[in-house]
Structures are given as C-alpha cells and as structure tokens.
Design an enzyme around this catalytic site. Structure first.
Site, short mmCIF file in Angstrom:
data_model
loop_
_atom_site.label_atom_id
_atom_site.label_comp_id
_atom_site.label_asym_id
_atom_site.label_seq_id
_atom_site.Cartn_x
_atom_site.Cartn_y
_atom_site.Cartn_z
N ASP A 1 -0.40 -7.58 1.68
CA ASP A 1 0.17 -6.22 1.67
C ASP A 1 1.70 -6.30 1.75
O ASP A 1 2.30 -6.04 2.79
CB ASP A 1 -0.41 -5.42 2.84
CG ASP A 1 -0.09 -3.94 2.75
OD1 ASP A 1 0.43 -3.49 1.70
OD2 ASP A 1 -0.36 -3.22 3.73
N SER B 1 4.35 2.49 7.95
CA SER B 1 3.98 1.45 7.00
C SER B 1 5.21 0.88 6.29
O SER B 1 6.12 1.62 5.91
CB SER B 1 3.04 2.02 5.92
OG SER B 1 1.74 2.12 6.40
N GLY B 2 5.18 -0.43 6.08
CA GLY B 2 6.26 -1.08 5.36
C GLY B 2 7.45 -1.46 6.21
O GLY B 2 8.32 -2.21 5.78
N HIS C 1 0.81 -1.22 0.00
CA HIS C 1 0.00 0.00 0.00
C HIS C 1 0.85 1.27 0.00
O HIS C 1 0.31 2.37 -0.18
CB HIS C 1 -1.01 -0.01 1.15
CG HIS C 1 -0.45 0.35 2.49
ND1 HIS C 1 -0.21 -0.58 3.48
CD2 HIS C 1 -0.11 1.55 3.02
CE1 HIS C 1 0.26 0.03 4.55
NE2 HIS C 1 0.32 1.33 4.30
N GLY D 1 3.24 6.69 8.75
CA GLY D 1 4.64 6.84 8.38
C GLY D 1 5.47 5.62 8.69
O GLY D 1 6.61 5.50 8.25
#
Length: 278
Positions: free
Chosen positions: A124, A221-222, A76, A219
């Site tokens: 994801d 994410s990932g 995402h 911020g």
C-alpha cells in the site's frame, strides 16, 4: 478500517541516496517535541502534506514530502492513477484559516506500486510527482526514509501525524490543527495474533497502545509514522489500515517503508531520497 476519509539509543548509518538529500532530509528545526501531545506546532513536521479534492469534500489523505519533486502516500488513497482536481498542500498547519507558510502543488503523475492488493492492502504505497519543485524551508522539507534491512524493536516510540478524524466519525474541531501522538511498535507476530493470522504481511509494520486511546483514523491514510535518531527523523511506515480507531488490542497497520527502497529509487531515478538504516 482504512485510514482514508471522504468527508533505546540506536546507532545509525547512512546508505544510498544523494548526498545533498541526506544533508537536508529528516531535519525539523522547529520541532522541540520530546513527549506526546495533541496539537502540533507550526513547522514540527515539515514533510507532512495534505491531499485535498472537491470530489471528497476537501482533505482526504496525508502524505510525506521525500524530495523536492515527489510525495509518498498510500496506494489506497488513489483508486486508480487518476488525480484530477487533487491539490497537494505543503507547510500547512490548519485545515481552515490562515496558513502563512503554506504552498500548493498539483500532481502530474501517480505511481502506485504495481503489486498493490486492494483486498489485503499489501504494498500500500504510491508516489506522486509534483508539477513544480518545492523550495525547502523550516516549514517545508523532506523526511528521511528507513532503508532496506532496517529493523524496528518492539516498544520503539514512533510519532503519527495527520488531520484525520479524532474518533469514529468525529471531525477535528475548527480550525483543524494538525494532530500528533506517540505510539510504540508492536511486533508482527503479536499484531497478527490480534488482527488475524496472516493479515499483517512482511511489508507491513504495526504500532499502537494495546490499551487503546492513541491511533490514526479516517483521513490519516498515507501519512507518516516516524521515529527520531539523533537529530534525524526517519519515516518507518505509511498509515494504511486498522480495525476501528484507537481501540484496545487493535494496533494500527502501516506500510513498512524499508521494504521499498529499490522500488522508490527506480521511480525517482534521480535526486534520490535520503535512506537511513535503522
């Protein structure tokens, strides 16, 4: 809410992966952390990367170095396979100011999981191929990945890291030091009960304090959810989504890395990651 921003002793064994990768992945010589903290010290999490773009005003997502040429993050973070203006920073400690151990790379390929669902956030996960290989050091090195068939017991302590907001809408104060926190694994059943039946799929893992107070946020994410086994750090999850940030009875949801060993290996083809069975 997405974590994306626009402004027990366990016996382990090693499984498929290049022998050289298994010898180097998951080692953080400068990490002396035993319990939770706030600011991370330089080199504590040498696989942590910052994805930045002027399109988002700078840092927008985290990620993990998984070998000398590839970074793993959340699908995402990229609304498509476009990556114009994105810079990957490795060895970074603060968002502003001096970062003497930092290097940067561009992206030449974004591979999102073909079955990523932008509504449910199932699958994801995305892989980013760098434009040039990185040289490993104490400040830049890959993380090991949880292998297919790994299990994560309720209450297992994991570490989350990132430069995301420290509360809803509240940015990190200058100079923006990488943050770290410890959170326990929450079972899928309990997580589904808390977040809504069926919202947590077999490809997701949950972690967080039921009393709230520690969590990933916008911020982050990932970025990685990791656990330590012996001297080796293993990434169990990728920061994906949640309801608010650090709220009671609302644990964070992470992509379960162990579900993707075959897919990751099929994308990398060579110099495979170090996979560890948890």
């Amino acid at each position: 809410m997405l974590r994306f921003s626009s402004v027990l002793v366990v016996v382990i064994f090693l499984v498929k992966g290049s022998s050289s990768q298994l010898n180097v992945c998951g080692r953080a010589p400068l990490n002396t952390r035993i319990v939770g903290g706030q600011d991370a010290t330089a080199g504590s999490w040498p696989w942590q990367v910052s994805l930045q773009s002027p399109n988002y005003g700078g840092h927008f997502c985290g990620g993990s170095l998984i070998n000398k040429d590839w970074v793993m993050t959340a699908a995402h973070c990229f609304s498509s396979t476009q990556f114009t203006n994105v810079v990957v920073y490795l060895g970074k400690q603060t968002l502003q100011g001096s970062n003497p151990n930092q290097i940067s790379r561009r992206i030449v390929q974004v591979v999102r999981h073909p079955n990523y669902n932008s509504i449910t956030y199932n699958n994801d996960i995305a892989l980013l191929r760098l434009n040039a290989s990185v040289t490993f050091s104490n400040y830049i090195r890959p993380v090991c990945l949880a292998a297919q068939g790994s299990t994560f017991a309720s209450g297992t302590s994991c570490w989350i890291t990132g430069w995301g907001t420290i509360a809803g809408g509240e940015q990190l104060p200058y100079p923006g030091v990488l943050q770290e926190a410890v959170v326990p694994i929450v079972t899928k059943n309990e997580c589904n009960n808390l977040l809504g039946a069926g919202s947590v799929t077999v490809n997701m893992i949950c972690a967080g304090l039921l009393e709230g107070g520690k969590d990933t946020c916008q911020g982050d994410s990932g970025g990685p959810l990791v656990l330590k086994q012996g001297a080796t750090w293993v990434q169990a999850g990728i920061t994906s989504w949640g309801e608010g940030c650090a709220l009671p009875n609302l644990p964070g949801v992470y992509t379960q890395v162990s579900q993707y060993q075959s897919w990751i290996s099929s994308v990398l083809k060579q110099n495979l990651c170090g996979f560890v069975r948890v």
